[in-house]
Design a protein around this motif. Structure first.
Motif, PDB file in Angstrom:
ATOM      1  N   VAL A   1       0.764  -1.140   0.059  1.00  0.00           N
ATOM      2  CA  VAL A   1       0.075   0.166   0.061  1.00  0.00           C
ATOM      3  C   VAL A   1       0.903   1.255  -0.027  1.00  0.00           C
ATOM      4  O   VAL A   1       0.788   2.341  -0.992  1.00  0.00           O
ATOM      5  CB  VAL A   1      -1.019   0.000   1.081  1.00  0.00           C
ATOM      6  N   CYS A   2       1.701   1.327   0.927  1.00  0.00           N
ATOM      7  CA  CYS A   2       2.588   2.632   1.249  1.00  0.00           C
ATOM      8  C   CYS A   2       3.946   2.450   0.771  1.00  0.00           C
ATOM      9  O   CYS A   2       4.723   3.520   0.692  1.00  0.00           O
ATOM     10  CB  CYS A   2       2.244   3.241   2.515  1.00  0.00           C
ATOM     11  N   LYS A   3       4.428   1.304   0.428  1.00  0.00           N
ATOM     12  CA  LYS A   3       5.821   0.951   0.052  1.00  0.00           C
ATOM     13  C   LYS A   3       6.725   1.387   1.225  1.00  0.00           C
ATOM     14  O   LYS A   3       7.913   1.211   0.964  1.00  0.00           O
ATOM     15  CB  LYS A   3       6.246   1.725  -1.360  1.00  0.00           C
ATOM     16  N   SER A   4       6.338   1.074   2.307  1.00  0.00           N
ATOM     17  CA  SER A   4       7.120   1.175   3.727  1.00  0.00           C
ATOM     18  C   SER A   4       7.957  -0.260   3.737  1.00  0.00           C
ATOM     19  O   SER A   4       7.571  -1.250   3.418  1.00  0.00           O
ATOM     20  CB  SER A   4       6.303   1.577   4.715  1.00  0.00           C
ATOM     21  N   LYS A   5       9.023  -0.142   4.308  1.00  0.00           N
ATOM     22  CA  LYS A   5       9.843  -1.251   4.702  1.00  0.00           C
ATOM     23  C   LYS A   5       9.758  -1.581   6.309  1.00  0.00           C
ATOM     24  O   LYS A   5      10.220  -2.680   6.637  1.00  0.00           O
ATOM     25  CB  LYS A   5      11.289  -1.060   4.475  1.00  0.00           C
ATOM     26  N   GLU A   6       8.739  -0.792   6.670  1.00  0.00           N
ATOM     27  CA  GLU A   6       8.274  -1.052   8.184  1.00  0.00           C
ATOM     28  C   GLU A   6       7.434  -2.264   8.424  1.00  0.00           C
ATOM     29  O   GLU A   6       6.153  -1.947   8.854  1.00  0.00           O
ATOM     30  CB  GLU A   6       7.812   0.184   8.941  1.00  0.00           C
ATOM     31  N   VAL A   7       7.542  -3.408   8.077  1.00  0.00           N
ATOM     32  CA  VAL A   7       6.477  -4.484   7.855  1.00  0.00           C
ATOM     33  C   VAL A   7       6.996  -5.620   8.751  1.00  0.00           C
ATOM     34  O   VAL A   7       8.122  -5.869   8.818  1.00  0.00           O
ATOM     35  CB  VAL A   7       6.423  -4.981   6.531  1.00  0.00           C
ATOM     36  N   GLU A   8       6.063  -6.253   9.501  1.00  0.00           N
ATOM     37  CA  GLU A   8       6.428  -7.367  10.506  1.00  0.00           C
ATOM     38  C   GLU A   8       5.370  -8.472  10.370  1.00  0.00           C
ATOM     39  O   GLU A   8       4.295  -7.941  10.014  1.00  0.00           O
ATOM     40  CB  GLU A   8       6.482  -6.927  11.818  1.00  0.00           C
ATOM     41  N   LEU A   9       5.751  -9.380  10.777  1.00  0.00           N
ATOM     42  CA  LEU A   9       4.924 -10.804  10.735  1.00  0.00           C
ATOM     43  C   LEU A   9       3.643 -10.690  11.877  1.00  0.00           C
ATOM     44  O   LEU A   9       4.260 -10.437  13.060  1.00  0.00           O
ATOM     45  CB  LEU A   9       5.672 -12.173  10.753  1.00  0.00           C
ATOM     46  N   ASP A  10       2.504 -10.501  11.590  1.00  0.00           N
ATOM     47  CA  ASP A  10       1.449 -10.478  12.301  1.00  0.00           C
ATOM     48  C   ASP A  10       0.969 -11.549  12.908  1.00  0.00           C
ATOM     49  O   ASP A  10       0.758 -11.768  14.136  1.00  0.00           O
ATOM     50  CB  ASP A  10       0.434  -9.504  11.849  1.00  0.00           C
ATOM     51  N   ALA A  11       0.987 -12.520  12.154  1.00  0.00           N
ATOM     52  CA  ALA A  11       0.104 -13.981  12.653  1.00  0.00           C
ATOM     53  C   ALA A  11       0.932 -15.030  11.656  1.00  0.00           C
ATOM     54  O   ALA A  11       1.124 -14.550  10.465  1.00  0.00           O
ATOM     55  CB  ALA A  11      -1.181 -14.078  12.314  1.00  0.00           C
ATOM     56  N   GLY A  12       1.647 -15.967  12.334  1.00  0.00           N
ATOM     57  CA  GLY A  12       2.290 -16.897  11.543  1.00  0.00           C
ATOM     58  C   GLY A  12       1.661 -18.194  10.982  1.00  0.00           C
ATOM     59  O   GLY A  12       0.375 -17.799  10.598  1.00  0.00           O
ATOM     60  N   GLY A  13       2.058 -19.104  10.231  1.00  0.00           N
ATOM     61  CA  GLY A  13       1.638 -20.065   9.671  1.00  0.00           C
ATOM     62  C   GLY A  13       1.626 -20.079   8.248  1.00  0.00           C
ATOM     63  O   GLY A  13       2.298 -18.932   7.486  1.00  0.00           O
ATOM     64  N   TYR A  14       0.955 -21.091   7.451  1.00  0.00           N
ATOM     65  CA  TYR A  14       0.967 -20.635   6.147  1.00  0.00           C
ATOM     66  C   TYR A  14      -0.035 -19.632   5.753  1.00  0.00           C
ATOM     67  O   TYR A  14       0.296 -19.138   4.512  1.00  0.00           O
ATOM     68  CB  TYR A  14       0.221 -22.257   5.532  1.00  0.00           C
ATOM     69  N   THR A  15      -0.926 -19.131   6.510  1.00  0.00           N
ATOM     70  CA  THR A  15      -1.823 -18.088   6.203  1.00  0.00           C
ATOM     71  C   THR A  15      -1.255 -16.805   6.709  1.00  0.00           C
ATOM     72  O   THR A  15      -2.075 -16.050   7.332  1.00  0.00           O
ATOM     73  CB  THR A  15      -3.185 -18.353   6.335  1.00  0.00           C
ATOM     74  N   GLY A  16      -0.121 -16.704   6.941  1.00  0.00           N
ATOM     75  CA  GLY A  16       0.429 -15.503   7.761  1.00  0.00           C
ATOM     76  C   GLY A  16       0.168 -14.326   7.343  1.00  0.00           C
ATOM     77  O   GLY A  16      -0.216 -14.058   5.935  1.00  0.00           O
ATOM     78  N   LYS A  17       0.072 -13.477   8.086  1.00  0.00           N
ATOM     79  CA  LYS A  17      -0.581 -12.073   7.821  1.00  0.00           C
ATOM     80  C   LYS A  17       0.709 -10.991   8.399  1.00  0.00           C
ATOM     81  O   LYS A  17       1.142 -11.244   9.559  1.00  0.00           O
ATOM     82  CB  LYS A  17      -1.942 -11.784   8.597  1.00  0.00           C
ATOM     83  N   TYR A  18       0.788 -10.099   7.488  1.00  0.00           N
ATOM     84  CA  TYR A  18       1.735  -9.052   7.847  1.00  0.00           C
ATOM     85  C   TYR A  18       1.056  -7.639   8.117  1.00  0.00           C
ATOM     86  O   TYR A  18      -0.034  -7.384   7.896  1.00  0.00           O
ATOM     87  CB  TYR A  18       2.534  -8.596   6.743  1.00  0.00           C
ATOM     88  N   TYR A  19       1.678  -7.216   9.122  1.00  0.00           N
ATOM     89  CA  TYR A  19       1.372  -5.611   9.440  1.00  0.00           C
ATOM     90  C   TYR A  19       2.413  -4.465   9.245  1.00  0.00           C
ATOM     91  O   TYR A  19       3.541  -4.656   9.458  1.00  0.00           O
ATOM     92  CB  TYR A  19       1.055  -5.840  11.144  1.00  0.00           C
ATOM     93  N   CYS A  20       1.834  -3.552   8.786  1.00  0.00           N
ATOM     94  CA  CYS A  20       2.671  -2.195   8.107  1.00  0.00           C
ATOM     95  C   CYS A  20       2.569  -1.301   9.244  1.00  0.00           C
ATOM     96  O   CYS A  20       1.637  -0.887   9.441  1.00  0.00           O
ATOM     97  CB  CYS A  20       2.251  -1.882   6.996  1.00  0.00           C
ATOM     98  N   LYS A  21       3.789  -0.952   9.963  1.00  0.00           N
ATOM     99  CA  LYS A  21       3.781  -0.217  10.939  1.00  0.00           C
ATOM    100  C   LYS A  21       3.538   1.443  10.532  1.00  0.00           C
ATOM    101  O   LYS A  21       3.012   2.253  11.323  1.00  0.00           O
ATOM    102  CB  LYS A  21       5.118  -0.037  11.712  1.00  0.00           C
ATOM    103  N   ASN A  22       3.799   1.683   9.228  1.00  0.00           N
ATOM    104  CA  ASN A  22       3.465   2.884   8.787  1.00  0.00           C
ATOM    105  C   ASN A  22       2.175   3.381   8.337  1.00  0.00           C
ATOM    106  O   ASN A  22       1.469   4.318   8.803  1.00  0.00           O
ATOM    107  CB  ASN A  22       4.379   3.201   7.431  1.00  0.00           C
ATOM    108  N   CYS A  23       1.348   2.619   7.806  1.00  0.00           N
ATOM    109  CA  CYS A  23       0.047   2.746   7.306  1.00  0.00           C
ATOM    110  C   CYS A  23      -1.077   1.770   7.908  1.00  0.00           C
ATOM    111  O   CYS A  23      -2.358   2.136   7.699  1.00  0.00           O
ATOM    112  CB  CYS A  23      -0.274   2.607   5.853  1.00  0.00           C
ATOM    113  N   GLY A  24      -0.533   0.614   8.760  1.00  0.00           N
ATOM    114  CA  GLY A  24      -1.495   0.050   9.272  1.00  0.00           C
ATOM    115  C   GLY A  24      -2.228  -1.130   8.491  1.00  0.00           C
ATOM    116  O   GLY A  24      -3.107  -2.033   8.737  1.00  0.00           O
ATOM    117  N   TYR A  25      -1.614  -1.424   7.221  1.00  0.00           N
ATOM    118  CA  TYR A  25      -2.074  -2.441   6.375  1.00  0.00           C
ATOM    119  C   TYR A  25      -1.711  -3.648   7.069  1.00  0.00           C
ATOM    120  O   TYR A  25      -0.818  -4.028   7.902  1.00  0.00           O
ATOM    121  CB  TYR A  25      -1.412  -2.514   5.030  1.00  0.00           C
TER     122      TYR A  25
END
Length: 71
Positions: A9-33
């Protein structure tokens, strides 16, 4: 070569894994994606993408008439 995670969305590198596993979800600290789709690239690819976007924004600004606002 080290790969980095980039927010689609915002092209930020501030991304971390929010929930693990095969269906892992990522969270962007910059825009909240939050989502499973994330961009993965090298630092060089990231710089190239950002330079291209910067160039495209300049070209868009040149093509817009002066004094016209977009709401």
């Amino acid at each position: 070569m080290k790969r980095i995670l980039v927010c689609p969305v915002c092209k930020s590198k501030e991304v971390e894994l929010d929930a693990g596993g095969y269906t892992g979800k990522y969270y962007c600290k910059n825009c909240g994606y939050v989502g499973s789709f994330i961009l993965e690239m090298t630092e060089g690819e990231y710089r190239e993408m950002m330079e291209k976007e910067k160039f495209e924004r300049k070209e868009d600004e040149k093509s817009k008439p002066k004094g016209v606002r977009e709401d």
